[in-house]
Design a protein around this motif. Sequence first.
Motif, short mmCIF file in Angstrom:
data_model
loop_
_atom_site.label_atom_id
_atom_site.label_comp_id
_atom_site.label_asym_id
_atom_site.label_seq_id
_atom_site.Cartn_x
_atom_site.Cartn_y
_atom_site.Cartn_z
N HIS A 108 1.02 -1.16 -0.17
CA HIS A 108 -0.05 0.07 0.08
C HIS A 108 0.73 1.25 0.16
O HIS A 108 0.15 2.42 0.21
CB HIS A 108 -0.96 0.06 1.21
CG HIS A 108 -1.84 -1.14 1.24
ND1 HIS A 108 -3.10 -0.92 0.61
CD2 HIS A 108 -2.05 -2.21 1.71
CE1 HIS A 108 -4.00 -1.94 0.67
NE2 HIS A 108 -3.13 -2.88 1.40
N ASP A 109 2.24 1.17 -0.28
CA ASP A 109 3.10 2.25 -0.20
C ASP A 109 3.08 3.11 0.87
O ASP A 109 2.74 4.44 0.90
CB ASP A 109 2.72 3.19 -1.33
CG ASP A 109 3.75 4.17 -1.93
OD1 ASP A 109 5.04 4.08 -1.52
OD2 ASP A 109 3.45 5.15 -2.35
N GLY A 110 3.07 2.42 2.26
CA GLY A 110 2.79 3.18 3.38
C GLY A 110 4.12 3.56 3.92
O GLY A 110 4.28 3.77 5.17
N LEU A 111 5.00 3.68 3.13
CA LEU A 111 6.44 3.86 3.74
C LEU A 111 6.98 5.08 4.16
O LEU A 111 7.91 5.50 4.73
CB LEU A 111 7.81 3.09 2.85
CG LEU A 111 7.45 1.75 2.63
CD1 LEU A 111 8.87 1.12 1.67
CD2 LEU A 111 7.67 0.59 3.90
N GLN A 112 6.23 6.08 3.19
CA GLN A 112 6.49 7.66 3.39
C GLN A 112 8.37 7.57 3.18
O GLN A 112 8.60 7.08 2.32
CB GLN A 112 6.35 8.12 4.77
CG GLN A 112 4.93 7.71 4.96
CD GLN A 112 4.16 8.27 6.35
OE1 GLN A 112 3.80 9.37 6.26
NE2 GLN A 112 4.08 7.72 7.18
#
Length: 212
Positions: free
Chosen positions: A154-158
């Motif tokens: 979910h591309d939550g890495l920032q």
Amino acid sequence: MADTIDNSPEDYNKSKGGTTRRGFLSQLGVAGAGLTLAPLLAGATEATRETEAVAAAPAEITTVGLTINGKKQILNLDSRVTLLDALREKLALPGTKKGCDHGQCGACTVLVDGRRINSCLTLVGMCDGAEVTTIEGLANGDQLHPMQEAFLKHDGLQCGYCTPGQICSAVGLVKEGHAKTDADIKELMSGNICRCGAYQNIVAAIKEVQNA
């Protein structure tokens, strides 16, 4: 005819072994500066003495037994060392990040006996006998933890710096079982501060693991 000697008053004083007005004013200025700086110099000396006194305070060594990422560790450390500094500087586990160092940003979040805590506010001496899990301990070998997989998906890495703390906090949140809605998740993740705009992606990652 008598010679006329046209000496100025300053020349006259000087010739009599006195001092000139210019010399007197210069000496007065130096004396004034000395009086002005004296309290400052005294304060600096006092501050130096206090610093030396603090530096000379003896360390109290404490022995702590921990299980960190499944491995038992015996540590002999200054009782003032935080869990964060012990992990990063003594155990070479730099995945836990030092952010604000005041318990406000959540970058240092780890799991202690399954509960998420700010390791910068926890003395290592308080963790005797505890099981500590850091970001390095979540994966099973090459198999990432489901929360790590969900953050990637979910591309939550920032930017990535606070991601270890975010993931550890998210793992703890799911185990707690309190979050039922998106608002609950945002509220219970609010201890992990980040200025990026990817919070919704983090919520999506957490929901996926919750519903798995």
